[in-house]
Design a protein around this motif. Structure first.
Motif, PDB file in Angstrom:
ATOM      1  N   VAL A 128       1.456  -3.158 -11.694  1.00  0.00           N
ATOM      2  CA  VAL A 128       2.650  -2.931 -10.875  1.00  0.00           C
ATOM      3  C   VAL A 128       2.211  -2.352  -9.530  1.00  0.00           C
ATOM      4  CG1 VAL A 128       4.828  -1.686 -10.637  1.00  0.00           C
ATOM      5  CG2 VAL A 128       4.130  -2.582 -12.886  1.00  0.00           C
ATOM      6  N   THR A 129       2.574  -3.019  -8.451  1.00  0.00           N
ATOM      7  CA  THR A 129       2.245  -2.568  -7.097  1.00  0.00           C
ATOM      8  C   THR A 129       3.533  -2.393  -6.308  1.00  0.00           C
ATOM      9  OG1 THR A 129       0.116  -3.720  -7.102  1.00  0.00           O
ATOM     10  CG2 THR A 129       1.051  -3.139  -4.945  1.00  0.00           C
ATOM     11  N   LEU A 130       3.719  -1.207  -5.763  1.00  0.00           N
ATOM     12  CA  LEU A 130       4.914  -0.919  -4.981  1.00  0.00           C
ATOM     13  C   LEU A 130       4.605  -1.079  -3.490  1.00  0.00           C
ATOM     14  CD1 LEU A 130       6.194   2.181  -6.954  1.00  0.00           C
ATOM     15  CD2 LEU A 130       7.274  -0.058  -6.840  1.00  0.00           C
ATOM     16  N   ILE A 131       5.452  -1.839  -2.801  1.00  0.00           N
ATOM     17  CA  ILE A 131       5.276  -2.088  -1.373  1.00  0.00           C
ATOM     18  C   ILE A 131       6.534  -1.650  -0.628  1.00  0.00           C
ATOM     19  CG2 ILE A 131       3.693  -4.007  -1.778  1.00  0.00           C
ATOM     20  CD1 ILE A 131       6.001  -5.921  -1.197  1.00  0.00           C
ATOM     21  N   SER A 132       6.407  -1.514   0.678  1.00  0.00           N
ATOM     22  CA  SER A 132       7.533  -1.043   1.484  1.00  0.00           C
ATOM     23  C   SER A 132       8.414  -2.209   1.930  1.00  0.00           C
ATOM     24  CB  SER A 132       7.022  -0.301   2.729  1.00  0.00           C
ATOM     25  OG  SER A 132       6.430   0.929   2.372  1.00  0.00           O
ATOM     26  N   ASN A 133       9.711  -1.992   1.902  1.00  0.00           N
ATOM     27  CA  ASN A 133      10.638  -2.925   2.529  1.00  0.00           C
ATOM     28  C   ASN A 133      10.468  -2.778   4.042  1.00  0.00           C
ATOM     29  OD1 ASN A 133      12.810  -4.694   2.981  1.00  0.00           O
ATOM     30  ND2 ASN A 133      14.239  -2.986   3.116  1.00  0.00           N
ATOM     31  N   ILE A 134      10.185  -3.899   4.731  1.00  0.00           N
ATOM     32  CA  ILE A 134       9.873  -3.843   6.153  1.00  0.00           C
ATOM     33  C   ILE A 134      11.177  -3.835   6.953  1.00  0.00           C
ATOM     34  CG2 ILE A 134       8.584  -4.910   8.022  1.00  0.00           C
ATOM     35  CD1 ILE A 134       6.894  -6.342   5.915  1.00  0.00           C
ATOM     36  N   ARG A 182       8.939   6.452   3.671  1.00  0.00           N
ATOM     37  CA  ARG A 182       9.021   5.509   2.552  1.00  0.00           C
ATOM     38  C   ARG A 182       7.630   5.114   2.056  1.00  0.00           C
ATOM     39  NH1 ARG A 182      13.841   1.228   4.244  1.00  0.00           N
ATOM     40  NH2 ARG A 182      15.446   2.791   4.692  1.00  0.00           N
ATOM     41  N   ASP A 183       6.713   4.891   3.007  1.00  0.00           N
ATOM     42  CA  ASP A 183       5.350   4.514   2.623  1.00  0.00           C
ATOM     43  C   ASP A 183       4.721   5.518   1.673  1.00  0.00           C
ATOM     44  OD1 ASP A 183       5.235   2.141   4.034  1.00  0.00           O
ATOM     45  OD2 ASP A 183       4.170   2.986   5.763  1.00  0.00           O
ATOM     46  N   ALA A 184       5.083   6.787   1.815  1.00  0.00           N
ATOM     47  CA  ALA A 184       4.471   7.846   1.013  1.00  0.00           C
ATOM     48  C   ALA A 184       4.704   7.634  -0.482  1.00  0.00           C
ATOM     49  CB  ALA A 184       5.006   9.212   1.442  1.00  0.00           C
ATOM     50  N   ARG A 185       5.754   6.883  -0.853  1.00  0.00           N
ATOM     51  CA  ARG A 185       6.061   6.654  -2.266  1.00  0.00           C
ATOM     52  C   ARG A 185       5.597   5.275  -2.740  1.00  0.00           C
ATOM     53  NH1 ARG A 185      11.659   8.276  -4.610  1.00  0.00           N
ATOM     54  NH2 ARG A 185      10.286   8.291  -6.436  1.00  0.00           N
ATOM     55  N   HIS A 186       4.920   4.528  -1.876  1.00  0.00           N
ATOM     56  CA  HIS A 186       4.490   3.182  -2.237  1.00  0.00           C
ATOM     57  C   HIS A 186       2.976   3.073  -2.211  1.00  0.00           C
ATOM     58  CE1 HIS A 186       8.685   2.330  -0.533  1.00  0.00           C
ATOM     59  NE2 HIS A 186       8.760   2.125  -1.824  1.00  0.00           N
ATOM     60  N   ASP A 187       2.474   1.998  -2.809  1.00  0.00           N
ATOM     61  CA  ASP A 187       1.025   1.818  -2.926  1.00  0.00           C
ATOM     62  C   ASP A 187       0.388   1.254  -1.665  1.00  0.00           C
ATOM     63  OD1 ASP A 187       0.867   2.652  -5.699  1.00  0.00           O
ATOM     64  OD2 ASP A 187       1.865   0.767  -6.195  1.00  0.00           O
ATOM     65  N   TYR A 190       4.757 -12.761 -16.464  1.00  0.00           N
ATOM     66  CA  TYR A 190       3.988 -12.292 -15.311  1.00  0.00           C
ATOM     67  C   TYR A 190       2.946 -11.252 -15.698  1.00  0.00           C
ATOM     68  CZ  TYR A 190       7.720 -14.578 -12.724  1.00  0.00           C
ATOM     69  OH  TYR A 190       8.612 -15.500 -12.243  1.00  0.00           O
ATOM     70  N   ASP A 191       1.774 -11.368 -15.073  1.00  0.00           N
ATOM     71  CA  ASP A 191       0.703 -10.389 -15.241  1.00  0.00           C
ATOM     72  C   ASP A 191       0.770  -9.301 -14.169  1.00  0.00           C
ATOM     73  OD1 ASP A 191      -0.774 -11.894 -17.387  1.00  0.00           O
ATOM     74  OD2 ASP A 191      -0.909 -13.368 -15.766  1.00  0.00           O
ATOM     75  N   HIS A 192       1.312  -9.656 -12.996  1.00  0.00           N
ATOM     76  CA  HIS A 192       1.354  -8.732 -11.865  1.00  0.00           C
ATOM     77  C   HIS A 192       2.768  -8.673 -11.301  1.00  0.00           C
ATOM     78  CE1 HIS A 192      -3.073  -8.611 -11.688  1.00  0.00           C
ATOM     79  NE2 HIS A 192      -3.009  -9.906 -11.944  1.00  0.00           N
ATOM     80  N   ILE A 193       3.245  -7.450 -11.085  1.00  0.00           N
ATOM     81  CA  ILE A 193       4.568  -7.209 -10.500  1.00  0.00           C
ATOM     82  C   ILE A 193       4.363  -6.519  -9.158  1.00  0.00           C
ATOM     83  CG2 ILE A 193       6.851  -6.205 -10.854  1.00  0.00           C
ATOM     84  CD1 ILE A 193       6.074  -8.102 -13.104  1.00  0.00           C
ATOM     85  N   ILE A 194       4.863  -7.134  -8.092  1.00  0.00           N
ATOM     86  CA  ILE A 194       4.825  -6.517  -6.756  1.00  0.00           C
ATOM     87  C   ILE A 194       6.280  -6.317  -6.338  1.00  0.00           C
ATOM     88  CG2 ILE A 194       4.194  -6.816  -4.331  1.00  0.00           C
ATOM     89  CD1 ILE A 194       2.315  -8.714  -7.006  1.00  0.00           C
ATOM     90  N   SER A 195       6.660  -5.100  -6.028  1.00  0.00           N
ATOM     91  CA  SER A 195       8.071  -4.829  -5.763  1.00  0.00           C
ATOM     92  C   SER A 195       8.244  -3.821  -4.640  1.00  0.00           C
ATOM     93  CB  SER A 195       8.758  -4.287  -7.023  1.00  0.00           C
ATOM     94  OG  SER A 195      10.129  -3.996  -6.769  1.00  0.00           O
ATOM     95  N   VAL A 196       9.287  -4.048  -3.824  1.00  0.00           N
ATOM     96  CA  VAL A 196       9.704  -3.003  -2.887  1.00  0.00           C
ATOM     97  C   VAL A 196      10.340  -1.881  -3.693  1.00  0.00           C
ATOM     98  CG1 VAL A 196      10.079  -4.669  -1.025  1.00  0.00           C
ATOM     99  CG2 VAL A 196      12.000  -4.013  -2.481  1.00  0.00           C
ATOM    100  N   GLY A 197      10.405  -0.699  -3.109  1.00  0.00           N
ATOM    101  CA  GLY A 197      11.020   0.432  -3.786  1.00  0.00           C
ATOM    102  C   GLY A 197      12.529   0.312  -3.772  1.00  0.00           C
ATOM    103  N   LEU A 198      13.111  -0.038  -4.915  1.00  0.00           N
ATOM    104  CA  LEU A 198      14.557  -0.248  -5.009  1.00  0.00           C
ATOM    105  C   LEU A 198      15.274   1.025  -5.430  1.00  0.00           C
ATOM    106  CD1 LEU A 198      14.472  -3.726  -6.788  1.00  0.00           C
ATOM    107  CD2 LEU A 198      15.027  -3.283  -4.393  1.00  0.00           C
ATOM    108  N   SER A 199      16.542   1.108  -5.081  1.00  0.00           N
ATOM    109  CA  SER A 199      17.350   2.290  -5.407  1.00  0.00           C
ATOM    110  C   SER A 199      17.724   2.307  -6.891  1.00  0.00           C
ATOM    111  CB  SER A 199      18.625   2.292  -4.556  1.00  0.00           C
ATOM    112  OG  SER A 199      19.502   1.259  -4.986  1.00  0.00           O
TER     113      SER A 199
END
Length: 442
Positions: free
Chosen positions: A89-95, A167-172, A60-69
């Motif tokens: 690497v792009t961090l997204i929020s778990n909805i 949570r959004d504050a720690r994600h992209d 993979y060239d691109h990793i998109i991930s929710v913020g995991l524990s």
């Protein structure tokens, strides 16, 4: 296809990762997305993560991930960028949002959840009634604005949005602003963690824009919109937005007490009304020893935190006019009204809607009388059908009261003081009609 060079990307998350990968693949040119659903890990979670990382580093060239524990080790929020050095690497929020479904809960841990008529989803109201020893008909009556206020459902939006912003504050890529902007106009959730195609589409557009701006991904220009998206989450159980919750939040789409169970393969799902849903819940609760159910996290909350809350006086036998409850507008959302509609036209339209609701209630009362007259001369199957219809009619009458509460709130927001007395008179008249419906329904 031959001659086209595709890059690869992966979405790491829970059940939302599948519709996200399909939508992002449409929005990003020559970039094909896979997904890793972490909620499906087995007992060898550490081994599965290790094998995935080894493959992902080359694939993979691109990793998109929710913020995991931290439980997810190299894939956790604090470690994932170091795990994939040199990668996008792009961090997204778990909805996850409870404002529209504050009654929804799980019972039991992830691997040992109690199953009910809606699979893993259960009703806090039904569980509260069961643990307090209420009969089924009394539990059905608990689905009302007064009980929701006592159980603090009307503040769920504020709590949930505040948590999403945190949570959004720690994600992209933030999701909370989208929910706040869209929630009144279009259904965004089928349950607390199953977003509709409308929200998936809006969030993926933000994610794709971030990938284009920050990581050089070319956008495809595809503009099919949410109506053309496949969202497999719709095959799962769908929890309704209750009319009283909708009125409090000021949403403009239809609310109900119609519950959709899981769709299995090509077999259509048959929805359940409130009466049938409560019966199914009680059957599920009875499958466990009462002390075990009471010792669950939800049971302890009900028997502990809620033990001092007086609900019984709200559930007395009702042979009197219905008290129509308008939740106090503390921290509530203010419905946005059309700015180009004069106040007198708004008042006239509201009066027309009030009259229409009164007529509907009169029709319901007549139907109840007809059903009661028909029942003695029919066989057991027909009587059963009539009783189901009777429950549906009673629910309709109660929901019309909630509709009037919403309309009255909108009128007050528009400050149409000249018509306030007329609207209140119509409101009380409607309450009397609703009371008659409830008395006729027995």
């Amino acid at each position: 296809m031959e001659g086209i060079s595709e890059s690869r990307a992966v979405v790491i998350g829970n059940c939302q990762s599948q519709p996200l990968k399909h939508t992002l693949s449409l929005l990003c040119q020559d970039l094909r997305f896979d997904n890793l659903s972490v909620h499906l890990f087995g007992q060898d979670q550490e081994g599965e993560i290790g094998r995935f990382v080894e493959t992902a580093l080359t694939q993979y060239d691109h990793i998109i991930s929710v913020g995991l524990s931290d439980d997810y080790g190299p894939l956790s929020l604090d470690n994932i960028r170091q795990t994939f050095p040199g990668k996008s690497v792009t961090l997204i929020s778990n909805i996850f949002y409870t404002g529209l479904h504050p009654d929804l809960t799980y019972i039991g841990g992830m691997a040992n959840r109690l199953a009910g008529p809606l699979g893993d989803y259960h009703s806090l109201v039904a569980l509260t009634g069961y643990l307090r020893g209420y009969p089924a008909d009394m539990i059905v009556r608990m689905f009302s604005a007064g009980i929701y206020e006592k159980l603090d459902f009307f503040s769920a939006h504020d709590r949930s949005i505040a948590e999403l912003h945190r949570r959004d504050a720690r994600h992209d890529v933030a999701v909370a602003p989208l929910i706040e902007a869209m929630m009144r106009d279009v259904p965004l959730f089928m349950s607390v963690n199953h977003p509709t195609a409308a929200l998936i589409w809006a969030y993926c557009r933000k994610i794709a824009a971030h990938l284009a701006e920050r990581h050089g991904v070319e956008l495809s220009g595809w503009s099919g919109g949410p109506d053309l998206l496949a969202n497999h989450l719709g095959l799962s159980a769908i929890y309704p937005v209750y009319p009283e919750i909708a009125a409090h939040l000021g949403v403009r789409y239809e609310a109900s007490y119609s519950f959709k169970p899981e769709t299995r393969f090509d077999t259509p799902a048959v929805t359940m009304n409130l009466h049938r849903f409560v019966e199914g819940e009680l059957e599920a609760f009875a499958s466990l020893p009462r002390e075990l159910l009471g010792d669950s996290h939800q049971g302890r909350m009900i028997m502990g935190h809620q033990a001092s809350i007086d609900l019984e006086h709200l559930l007395e036998e009702e042979g009197r006019p219905v008290a129509i409850h308008v939740p106090a507008p503390v921290n509530a959302l203010t419905p946005v009204q059309p700015q180009d509609e004069p106040a007198d036209e708004e008042a006239a339209r509201l009066r027309e809607e009030l009259e229409a609701v009164k007529l509907l209630l009169d029709e319901r009362i007549d139907l109840i009388a007809a059903l009661r007259a028909e029942a003695p001369s029919t066989g057991a199957p027909t009587i059963a059908r009539l009783m189901d219809e009777l429950e549906h009619v009673k629910g309709n009458a109660e929901r019309q009261s909630a509709t009037i509460a919403r309309l009255l709130t909108r009128l007050i927001d528009r400050d149409v003081s000249a018509d306030a007395a007329a609207i209140l008179d119509a409101l009380f008249e409607l309450g009397e009609r609703a009371a008659r419906a409830r008395v006729e329904a027995g």
